[in-house]
Write an enzyme that holds these catalytic residues in place. Structure first.
Site, PDB file in Angstrom:
ATOM      1  N   LEU A 179       0.830  -1.203   0.000  1.00  0.00           N
ATOM      2  CA  LEU A 179       0.000   0.000   0.000  1.00  0.00           C
ATOM      3  C   LEU A 179       0.868   1.259   0.000  1.00  0.00           C
ATOM      4  O   LEU A 179       0.469   2.304  -0.527  1.00  0.00           O
ATOM      5  CB  LEU A 179      -0.916   0.027   1.231  1.00  0.00           C
ATOM      6  N   VAL A 182       1.503   2.690  -3.421  1.00  0.00           N
ATOM      7  CA  VAL A 182       0.364   3.410  -3.990  1.00  0.00           C
ATOM      8  C   VAL A 182       0.148   4.732  -3.273  1.00  0.00           C
ATOM      9  O   VAL A 182      -0.154   5.754  -3.898  1.00  0.00           O
ATOM     10  CB  VAL A 182      -0.906   2.536  -3.913  1.00  0.00           C
ATOM     11  N   GLU A 183       0.299   4.736  -1.965  1.00  0.00           N
ATOM     12  CA  GLU A 183       0.020   5.939  -1.178  1.00  0.00           C
ATOM     13  C   GLU A 183       1.087   7.022  -1.353  1.00  0.00           C
ATOM     14  O   GLU A 183       0.769   8.208  -1.402  1.00  0.00           O
ATOM     15  CB  GLU A 183      -0.087   5.576   0.306  1.00  0.00           C
ATOM     16  N   SER A 184       2.352   6.611  -1.422  1.00  0.00           N
ATOM     17  CA  SER A 184       3.422   7.613  -1.343  1.00  0.00           C
ATOM     18  C   SER A 184       4.645   7.294  -2.172  1.00  0.00           C
ATOM     19  O   SER A 184       5.607   8.069  -2.164  1.00  0.00           O
ATOM     20  CB  SER A 184       3.867   7.749   0.116  1.00  0.00           C
ATOM     21  N   TYR A 284      -7.747   3.139  -6.989  1.00  0.00           N
ATOM     22  CA  TYR A 284      -6.853   2.709  -5.913  1.00  0.00           C
ATOM     23  C   TYR A 284      -6.878   1.200  -5.698  1.00  0.00           C
ATOM     24  O   TYR A 284      -5.830   0.547  -5.625  1.00  0.00           O
ATOM     25  CB  TYR A 284      -7.274   3.445  -4.637  1.00  0.00           C
TER      26      TYR A 284
END
Length: 316
Positions: A179, A182-184, A284
């Site tokens: 994750l 994808v987030e950062s 997402y």
């Protein structure tokens, strides 16, 4: 006027209104005034000073293309943002104060590219209405093709081995550490203008809920504390929904929105509600699934349930 603050504010807003067409004119001046007030109340003075030299026409153009994203849940409209977002990113990277926002935006650039590809394969409209949102299956196929040729991010080589034991200790499948890509993009500096921060983009309230301190040092930027809180939050969401796709969706758009859509359609299936979730969430979940499939060789929906706690050793 701090125009980049406006862009950053708009990019990360959750979408609550139903999808609409582009018939209504956008009140750019009013939107800018509202965003300026937000910026003055929420962004650091150093950031505000760094945002004073951005071209107004560029921002207004961005806002016009962003209208349907703000007002609805229509994924294909994201394709309109690709060129402008690509232009905005270097402006954010120029100043040290805005580089955390650049890291946040950089991790989301490929949403616009995926939307462009989905637009190209969308079925022709039979009426004046736009094509419907692409199905979860269509988005999944696009993301698998996009992610397959991509190597591990350089930062992942360092951080993934450190993150996996933290997730495992919280009884969450260790593959979910992806994750952070994808987030950062595994950049602990990444900051959204509404307050999410760190590799796992934790909001202040969520961070506090799971025991992180925000002052005098913000633990959301620290690797292990942030990973531990993210894993605990995922564990909570999985306990609530019993499905990793639904848990990941709720991580992105909030458990309330997911519960609402499940109740509305009387279902427990992510696929049944996917096209009704916010546009970013629609991107997402299949992106997370494609990354886990490519990096770990396992499907998101086939990840094991919460791991059982370790039994105490004999004599303890």
């Amino acid at each position: 006027m701090k125009f980049i603050a406006v862009i950053l504010l708009l990019l990360c807003l959750d979408i609550a209104a139903p999808a609409q067409t582009n018939d209504a004119a956008l009140d750019v001046a009013g939107l800018l005034d509202a965003a300026q007030q937000f910026a003055q109340e929420n962004l650091d003075e150093d950031v505000l000073r760094a945002l004073q030299t951005v071209d107004r026409s560029q921002v207004e153009d961005f806002l016009k293309h962003y209208q349907t994203y703000l007002n609805g849940d229509y994924v294909l409209d994201l394709a309109q943002l690709k060129d402008v977002a690509t232009t905005v990113l270097p402006l954010l990277e120029v100043h040290e104060e805005t580089q955390p926002y650049a890291a946040w935006l950089r991790a989301r650039l490929d949403y616009f590219d995926a939307a462009e590809k989905l637009t190209a394969i969308a079925p022709p409209a039979l009426t004046n209405a736009p094509p419907p949102n692409p199905s979860f299956k269509a988005e999944q196929e696009i993301w698998i093709k996009k992610i397959a040729p991509q190597p591990w991010p350089k930062a992942a080589v360092e951080f993934v081995p450190q993150l996996k034991p933290v997730f495992a200790a919280e009884r969450v499948p260790e593959q979910l550490v992806w994750l952070a890509e994808v987030e950062s993009g595994f950049d602990a500096r990444a900051r959204s203008p509404v307050g999410a921060l760190g590799m796992f983009q934790l909001m202040p309230a969520t961070a506090k809920q799971y025991g992180l301190s925000l002052w005098p040092f913000d633990e959301r930027k620290q690797l292990e504390p942030a990973a531990r809180s993210a894993a605990r939050h995922l564990r909570h969401l999985y306990t609530m929904f019993g499905d990793w796709r639904l848990a990941v969706a709720a991580y992105n758009c909030g458990e309330g929105r997911v519960q609402k859509e499940l109740a509305r359609r009387k279902t427990k299936s992510y696929a049944r509600i996917a096209t009704q979730l916010p546009a970013e969430t629609q991107m997402y979940v299949p992106k997370v699934a494609a990354i886990i499939l490519q990096r770990e060789g396992v499907k998101l929906e086939q990840l094991p349930a919460l791991l059982k706690p370790e039994k105490p050793s004999a004599g303890n």
